[in-house]
Design a protein around this motif. Structure first.
Motif, short mmCIF file in Angstrom:
data_model
loop_
_atom_site.label_atom_id
_atom_site.label_comp_id
_atom_site.label_asym_id
_atom_site.label_seq_id
_atom_site.Cartn_x
_atom_site.Cartn_y
_atom_site.Cartn_z
N ARG A 36 3.67 -19.63 -1.57
CA ARG A 36 2.34 -19.69 -1.10
C ARG A 36 1.78 -21.30 -1.20
O ARG A 36 2.49 -22.02 -2.00
CB ARG A 36 1.42 -19.15 -2.23
N ASP A 100 6.17 -4.47 -0.14
CA ASP A 100 5.41 -5.69 -0.40
C ASP A 100 6.24 -7.05 -0.01
O ASP A 100 5.88 -7.90 0.65
CB ASP A 100 4.60 -5.81 -1.60
N LYS A 104 6.51 -9.48 3.21
CA LYS A 104 6.33 -11.04 3.19
C LYS A 104 7.68 -11.76 3.87
O LYS A 104 7.59 -12.95 4.58
CB LYS A 104 6.55 -11.45 1.60
N MET A 111 1.60 -13.04 1.71
CA MET A 111 0.71 -11.92 1.51
C MET A 111 1.47 -10.98 2.08
O MET A 111 1.80 -10.98 3.18
CB MET A 111 -0.61 -11.98 2.11
N SER A 114 -2.03 -5.55 1.20
CA SER A 114 -3.19 -6.01 0.44
C SER A 114 -3.33 -5.31 -1.04
O SER A 114 -2.67 -4.48 -1.45
CB SER A 114 -4.44 -5.49 1.27
#
Length: 370
Positions: A36, A100, A104, A111, A114
């Protein structure tokens, strides 16, 4: 005992020696860690982790299943519904994490799913677990789970079905779902530094292996032949030895994986791994009937999400001020100048102390009944 030791040894050997093979595949498929942007700025050391193979949780998930199956058949202890339910939670919640992680990597964005989509996936896994766990009684009329809230064992006054069958089932499933979602998300939040979640998971799941094995030695299988004192101290847990086997296999797999995941990590477990750890902890807490005790045994996994909640509450109450330099708490310690290795090792120590304390209280409660 042969099954338990074989399961742990096989899963350990699987992850210890075969992880390099998986890493070559992960690099070929482009499964590299995405970092991130804000973390890159505030934690410059994290920038060097970009591109490290991720989704390594798939390795110890497979290793656990292989070790468990080999251990069961090596000791002539066929898999039971309880052991399969633990695998369901491990694989199911791991699959949510895998989706997930894959999003990415595919999109090269931090992210993936959600928050609400992730919770929906977790609910889809935990609800069937809860339904199956309250069915399939054995010859002693024991089901894998029970319709009671438990601490060291079921608390008779905290029964869901006393409110009626429909309301009882709804509250029971809500309780099981809360445990599954809470632990899978808390382990996910804790997985932020090399080896921290894996090492902590070894202590926590290892403690549950000891608890399940103790319940096996103190099982209520004697029926009317048990003395009054023995009946008061025994545990009506279904398939406790199989629960000890699957948890020992998981610990062995995590130990082998930690060899490659310890600082500086050659592979990250990803959300697939952290959520799988949470799934195993939740399943073991429910099936050993020690749900509230899990707050202590797995307390290290509450520190991270607890700091996130406190940070947000403090931010709102003070209109913009921060309680920590950064949350979760381990990133706050990084910004305070603690080295990554120092934080990880001290978190392992905390995990060990809390897990041992939980097992100690569990044993003391048994002593009070004998």
């Amino acid at each position: 005992m042969r099954s338990l030791l074989t399961a742990a040894a096989i899963s350990l050997a699987f992850t210890l020696f075969l992880t390099p093979v998986f890493l070559r595949l992960f690099r070929k498929w482009g499964w590299g860690q995405v970092i991130r942007t804000p973390e890159d700025i505030r934690n410059p050391n994290h920038h060097t982790k970009r591109g490290t193979p991720t989704m390594g949780g798939t390795i110890f998930i497979v290793g656990t299943i292989v070790g468990y199956l080999v251990g069961c058949f090596a000791g002539n202890n066929p898999p039971t519904i309880s052991g399969l339910l633990v695998i369901w939670m491990m694989v199911g919640l791991g699959a949510v994490g895998f989706i997930d992680d894959y999003m990415k990597v595919r999109q090269q964005k931090f992210m993936g799913l959600s928050g609400w989509r992730k919770i929906v996936g977790q609910v889809i896994v935990t609800v069937p677990f809860g339904i199956v766990a309250l069915n399939f009684p054995n010859q002693f009329d024991q089901t894998p789970a029970s319709p009671y809230v438990s601490v060291f064992r079921d608390v008779p006054v905290l029964g869901f079905m006393t409110l009626g069958l429909i309301a009882g089932w709804i509250l029971y499933l809500a309780w099981v779902t809360f445990i599954g979602v809470a632990f899978s998300n808390s382990t996910n939040v804790t997985d932020g530094l090399d080896g921290m979640a894996a090492g902590a998971g070894i202590f926590v799941v290892g403690a549950y292996s000891l608890i399940a094995f103790w319940q096996f030695n103190q099982a209520c299988w004697g029926g009317e032949g048990l003395s009054a004192a023995a009946k008061a101290a025994c545990y009506p847990t279904r398939d406790p030895f199989d629960l000890a086997i699957i948890s020992a296999s998981f610990v062995g797999a995590l130990v082998g994986f930690l060899w490659w995941n310890a600082p500086k990590a050659k592979v990250f477990m990803g959300d697939v791994g952290s959520m799988a750890i949470g799934g195993v902890i939740a399943a073991m807490a429910i099936l050993t009937r020690t749900e509230l005790l899990a707050v202590l045994v797995a307390g290290v996994f509450i520190i991270g999400p607890g700091s996130v909640i406190l940070q947000r509450l403090y931010f709102k109450l003070t209109r913009g001020k921060r309680l920590f330099l950064m949350s979760p708490f381990h990133h706050h310690l990084e910004l305070r100048g603690w080295s990554e290795v120092t934080i990880v090792v001290r978190m392992w120590i905390i995990a060990g102390l809390l897990a041992v304390s939980g097992v100690g209280f569990f044993y003391v409660e048994w002593l009070s009944r004998t």
